[in-house]
Design an enzyme around this catalytic site. Structure first.
Site, mmCIF file in Angstrom:
data_model
loop_
_atom_site.group_PDB
_atom_site.id
_atom_site.type_symbol
_atom_site.label_atom_id
_atom_site.label_comp_id
_atom_site.label_asym_id
_atom_site.label_seq_id
_atom_site.Cartn_x
_atom_site.Cartn_y
_atom_site.Cartn_z
ATOM 1 N N TRP A 1 -19.792 0.859 -55.860
ATOM 2 C CA TRP A 1 -21.127 1.168 -56.261
ATOM 3 C C TRP A 1 -22.007 1.741 -55.075
ATOM 4 O O TRP A 1 -23.131 2.368 -55.389
ATOM 5 C CB TRP A 1 -21.836 0.084 -57.253
ATOM 6 C CG TRP A 1 -22.309 -0.839 -56.458
ATOM 7 C CD1 TRP A 1 -21.796 -1.701 -55.553
ATOM 8 C CD2 TRP A 1 -23.879 -1.508 -56.587
ATOM 9 N NE1 TRP A 1 -22.548 -2.758 -55.152
ATOM 10 C CE2 TRP A 1 -23.805 -2.774 -55.910
ATOM 11 C CE3 TRP A 1 -24.863 -1.430 -57.483
ATOM 12 C CZ2 TRP A 1 -25.008 -3.728 -55.693
ATOM 13 C CZ3 TRP A 1 -25.801 -2.139 -57.232
ATOM 14 C CH2 TRP A 1 -25.761 -3.411 -56.432
ATOM 15 N N ASP A 2 -21.735 1.266 -54.039
ATOM 16 C CA ASP A 2 -22.249 1.570 -52.765
ATOM 17 C C ASP A 2 -22.820 3.071 -52.680
ATOM 18 O O ASP A 2 -23.774 3.403 -52.248
ATOM 19 C CB ASP A 2 -21.626 1.192 -51.440
ATOM 20 C CG ASP A 2 -21.179 -0.196 -51.234
ATOM 21 O OD1 ASP A 2 -20.942 -0.658 -52.648
ATOM 22 O OD2 ASP A 2 -20.832 -0.722 -50.239
ATOM 23 N N GLU B 1 -22.864 -11.159 -56.234
ATOM 24 C CA GLU B 1 -21.558 -11.510 -56.315
ATOM 25 C C GLU B 1 -21.490 -13.275 -56.001
ATOM 26 O O GLU B 1 -20.367 -13.700 -56.074
ATOM 27 C CB GLU B 1 -20.643 -10.772 -55.205
ATOM 28 C CG GLU B 1 -20.576 -9.354 -55.739
ATOM 29 C CD GLU B 1 -19.771 -8.448 -54.947
ATOM 30 O OE1 GLU B 1 -19.474 -8.874 -53.689
ATOM 31 O OE2 GLU B 1 -19.604 -7.608 -55.348
ATOM 32 N N LYS C 1 -26.542 -13.892 -53.171
ATOM 33 C CA LYS C 1 -25.941 -13.268 -52.204
ATOM 34 C C LYS C 1 -26.611 -11.946 -51.690
ATOM 35 O O LYS C 1 -27.139 -11.952 -50.741
ATOM 36 C CB LYS C 1 -24.637 -12.977 -52.444
ATOM 37 C CG LYS C 1 -23.920 -12.160 -51.531
ATOM 38 C CD LYS C 1 -22.500 -11.824 -51.802
ATOM 39 C CE LYS C 1 -21.651 -11.100 -51.094
ATOM 40 N NZ LYS C 1 -20.106 -10.864 -51.333
ATOM 41 N N GLN C 2 -27.259 -11.412 -52.634
ATOM 42 C CA GLN C 2 -27.775 -10.006 -52.503
ATOM 43 C C GLN C 2 -28.698 -9.547 -53.666
ATOM 44 O O GLN C 2 -28.917 -10.223 -54.705
ATOM 45 C CB GLN C 2 -26.673 -9.024 -52.382
ATOM 46 C CG GLN C 2 -25.748 -8.884 -53.532
ATOM 47 C CD GLN C 2 -24.521 -8.183 -53.471
ATOM 48 O OE1 GLN C 2 -23.452 -8.876 -53.411
ATOM 49 N NE2 GLN C 2 -24.628 -6.793 -53.153
HETATM 50 O O1 IFM Z 1 -20.432 -3.200 -53.125
HETATM 51 C C1 IFM Z 1 -20.452 -4.342 -52.017
HETATM 52 C C2 IFM Z 1 -20.904 -5.406 -52.947
HETATM 53 O O2 IFM Z 1 -22.168 -5.229 -53.773
HETATM 54 C C3 IFM Z 1 -21.122 -6.636 -51.977
HETATM 55 N N1 IFM Z 1 -19.744 -6.754 -51.285
HETATM 56 C C4 IFM Z 1 -19.467 -5.823 -50.467
HETATM 57 C C5 IFM Z 1 -19.353 -4.639 -51.420
HETATM 58 C C6 IFM Z 1 -18.837 -3.281 -50.534
HETATM 59 O O3 IFM Z 1 -19.798 -2.883 -49.601
#
Ligand code: IFM
Length: 766
Positions: free
Chosen positions: A350-351, A494, A607-608
């Site tokens: 999704w990046d 995640e 995590k994010q």
């Molecule tokens: O897409 C990301 C994910 O959101 C977090 N782990 C790494 C992936 C790739 O950059």
């Protein structure tokens, strides 16, 4: 010692010392490339801890049935073994002075220089130059200059093509045809084991003494999976021996290789080698540097007054954003590490849509269209994934590679610190928001560019096909609220696996179905032929009531009385722990060394960015007080253990008026690859974070946002900056934006169409 920022005003990133234990950082962050190929900047001489890497976009191969497909590490053509009076040139032996490695991001040239004294005392000055041509996609050019400083020497050179490269042990290539033409040009054909792609690697050397070309014949060495040329040259003290090496890689997967055999490519490569040799390194550098100027720096100029480092950081991001994007071919997309390392196996996430696409849409719409065409071309994989999971429509893979591969996320990775067993990677099964992210990408692209041709050929279909998936994915939950739920997912965060009603997933699924309904009406009314074609293909008449029902009844998490939007159905009732230690960590992932994922799932920790990405994408559907309270709540609990996180928090901080915090987060985002930490980029650069850096500057401080189809610019500069200038392309009109502390100037540079825009809350027409 290590990274040196003293030359950034000349667009140069330096490394000022050599540490054989810490080679990965500069190999990755100083990598070269052009979107067709990516080359890690490993030294010419080889070291034990090096990771050499040459990746050609889209050439995926599966090593065996137990591994997922990955971008293979192609044969190395950059190594050059040098001996001086029989002593092997190596910086781990003898002594060195004046070491520097410099990447000039403006021209795309890498330079490394050192004065080396051999263990027996021979002193020599060595300078190495290298480019990957932006003008000629298949070409790598190198130049080495060797000057003995105090005695005459005999220099031995052994250089060629090494086809023994592996991806951490997985050998993707057969041995193959090896050729030596005119006693000079070396060629090697290797074929990938499963995908059967032929790689034609060709290299030729040109030697000169004080500028005088040496008409030398090489000695050739052919061994298993390698072919080398050897030269011996006597060089007097003070003379300079230059070795130029021109290498090319062609593959049978090249867009224009259709119908061509490896033999055809061998012929073409041989002709090219002769042409490159005639041109020489300097001419190749100059034409490539001009291409950088035209294609990148003139196309999307950004200037920041008030902080050289910040300006360099955004230029550095632009440099990598060009390296990573296969702008030449819609059958491939951007990998999470670009083409700079084996990390994430070259796969697309999704990046692309959420963190990278905005840069290309606003600066280089043709390239953005290619990225969006890729998603259309990979629909077969998305259909297969949906069918495999008993859903309908297009369910996009969490990780994508070649068009019809479908899901390629590996099943296991890392270790569970409690059980000692490998951790299952649930993303490939249940991180499903990727499907609406793809749809969102289509929508952003079409609104910002106004590319109706794309929509008619691909875009409407993608949005409807993905909405069909969501309608089939909704579940009547166990709760008795009579609502639809989306259970058992991983949201963007995640650290939380198997959650129900992740706010990001539900709102985006809702958005996707609603957009499909909107387009259903639009097509029916205004484009009946397209409606008829899609109705025939996707059965829109049957899908519409399901979208309507889904939108009306899908549970959308509601903010608490404290205005916090719950990330999922359990987050807010999980345990709060003191996260201080992990917030202050130097290396990401500290918490995973103390707790396993099941335990982390019981803690209020992210995590994010998760809910915050939702606010970023669908800004206008949430009230400011919900955004503010939620931003404060989640920022405290987010460890930014993914490189995708800091930039979103920074942009949102700008929206909240938290400028100091926004700036701090931006600096941290910019430091992910550019910063001084020597271990964090070994497996490759963090592609999305480069898109994120541009987003911080242009979306955050620059205030640009596309909201519900309208362009808005609400800039606000950090304390340190006195001026920010950038350009964006809005529906084909290039706008130059200049922001100072008191004023915003927007100029329509194209000026062929009227542009409606909202600046700091006021509607304007340019
Ligand atoms: O897409 C990301 C994910 O959101 C977090 N782990 C790494 C992936 C790739 O950059």
């Amino acid at each position: 010692m290590g990274m040196d920022y003293s030359a950034i005003k000349d667009w140069i990133l330096r490394e000022d010392s050599f540490d054989p234990e810490k080679l990965g950082k500069c190999e990755a962050v100083m990598s070269l490339g052009n979107g067709y190929l990516g080359l890690r900047s490993a030294a010419e001489e080889r070291y034990l801890n090096e990771t050499r890497g040459l990746f050609v976009a889209g050439t995926f191969n599966k090593f065996d049935e137990n591994e997922v497909t990955e971008l293979p590490n192609a044969a190395d053509m950059t190594a050059i073994k040098l001996s001086v009076n029989g002593e092997i040139f190596s910086l781990t032996e003898g002594a060195m002075e004046d070491y520097a490695r410099e990447l000039n991001i403006r021209t795309g040239e890498l330079k490394r220089s050192v004065i080396w004294t051999s263990p027996k005392g021979t002193k020599i000055k060595a300078v190495f130059y290298r480019i990957v041509s932006l003008k000629r996609l298949h070409v790598i050019a190198q130049r080495v200059e060797l000057t003995p400083l105090d005695a005459d020497v005999k220099i031995e050179i052994k250089s060629g093509i090494n086809g023994k490269m592996t991806n951490t042990g997985s050998q993707h290539f057969s041995d193959g045809d090896k050729r030596f033409y005119d006693k000079r040009v070396i060629q090697f054909v290797q074929t990938t084991g499963q995908s059967k792609i032929d790689f034609v690697d060709t290299t030729v050397h040109k030697l000169a003494l004080d500028g005088e070309v040496l008409p030398m014949e090489a000695e050739v060495y052919i061994e298993r999976r390698e072919i080398f040329a050897g030269y011996n040259v006597e060089v007097k003290a003070g003379q300079t021996l230059s070795i130029e090496k021109y290498s090319t890689v062609y593959t049978t997967r090249d867009l224009d290789a259709e119908g061509k055999t490896a033999a055809d490519l061998q012929k073409l490569a041989l002709e090219t080698a002769r042409e490159l040799e005639a041109l020489g390194y300097q001419a190749l550098l100059e034409e490539s540097a001009r291409q950088w100027e035209e294609e990148v720096w003139n196309l999307a100029p950004i200037e920041i007054e008030g902080c050289e480092m910040d300006e360099f950081a955004v230029h550095f991001a632009q440099y990598h954003l060009r390296l990573m994007v296969p702008a030449h071919d819609a059958r491939m997309n951007i990998g999470a590490k670009g083409l700079s390392g084996e990390g994430y196996r070259g796969h697309t996430f999704w990046d692309t849509e959420i963190f990278l696409l905005p840069y290309y849409i606003f600066t280089d719409p043709k390239t953005a269209r290619k990225l969006e065409e890729y998603r259309y071309l990979s629909l077969p994989g998305a259909h297969a994934k949906a069918a495999h999971n008993h859903y309908k429509g297009a369910m996009f893979p969490w990780e994508s590679a070649w068009l019809d591969d479908g899901e390629v996320t590996p099943e296991y990775m890392d270790v569970d610190i409690l059980t000692g067993k490998p951790n299952k990677v649930w993303s490939g099964f249940i991180e499903q928001h990727i499907t609406s992210d793809v749809a969102f990408g289509v929508w952003q692209y079409s609104v910002i560019t106004g590319d109706e041709d794309y929509m008619e050929k691909y875009g409407y279909e993608l949005i409807m096909d993905t909405a069909i998936f969501w309608a089939s994915r909704l579940e009547k939950g166990t709760s008795d609220d009579n609502k639809y739920h989306i259970n058992d997912v991983v949201g963007p965060d995640e650290y939380r696996e198997h959650v129900n009603d992740n706010a990001f997933t539900n709102y985006m699924a809702h958005w996707n179905m609603q957009k499909a309904m909107e387009y259903y009406h639009l097509l029916k009314k205004e484009k009946p032929e397209i409606f008829a074609r899609l109705n025939e293909k996707l059965n829109l008449e049957e899908a519409y009531p399901q979208w309507e029902n889904g939108c009306a009844n899908l549970y959308l998490p509601v903010p608490t009385k404290e205005n916090i939007l719950p990330q999922d159905d359990r987050y807010l009732s999980c345990r709060d722990i003191d996260l201080g230690k992990y917030k202050a960590q130097e290396h990401v992932g500290g918490i995973t060394r103390d707790y396993n994922l099941e335990q982390i799932n019981q803690i209020q920790v992210s995590k994010q960015a998760d809910v915050l990405v939702l606010f970023f994408l669908l800004e206008d559907i949430f009230p400011q007080e919900v955004k503010k309270a939620s931003w404060e709540y989640y920022e405290k609990r987010t460890l930014h253990d993914s490189s995708l996180s800091l930039s979103t928090h920074s942009v949102l901080a700008c929206d909240m008026g938290e400028m100091e915090m926004a700036y701090d987060l931006f600096r941290k985002a910019a430091a992910i690859d550019l910063g001084p930490f020597m271990g964090s980029s070994n497996a490759g650069i963090h592609a999305a974070s480069f898109g994120g850096v541009w987003e911080c500057v242009v979306y955050g401080f620059g205030g640009v946002r596309m909201l519900g189809g309208r362009l808005r610019i609400n800039p606000s500069l950090p304390e340190k900056w006195t001026k920010l200038s950038y350009t964006i392309i809005w529906k084909g009109q290039k706008l130059a934006v200049e922001v100072t502390k008191d004023e915003v100037h927007v100029t329509n540079l194209t000026g062929t169409k009227k542009v409606e825009i909202e600046v700091n809350g006021e509607a304007r027409i340019l």
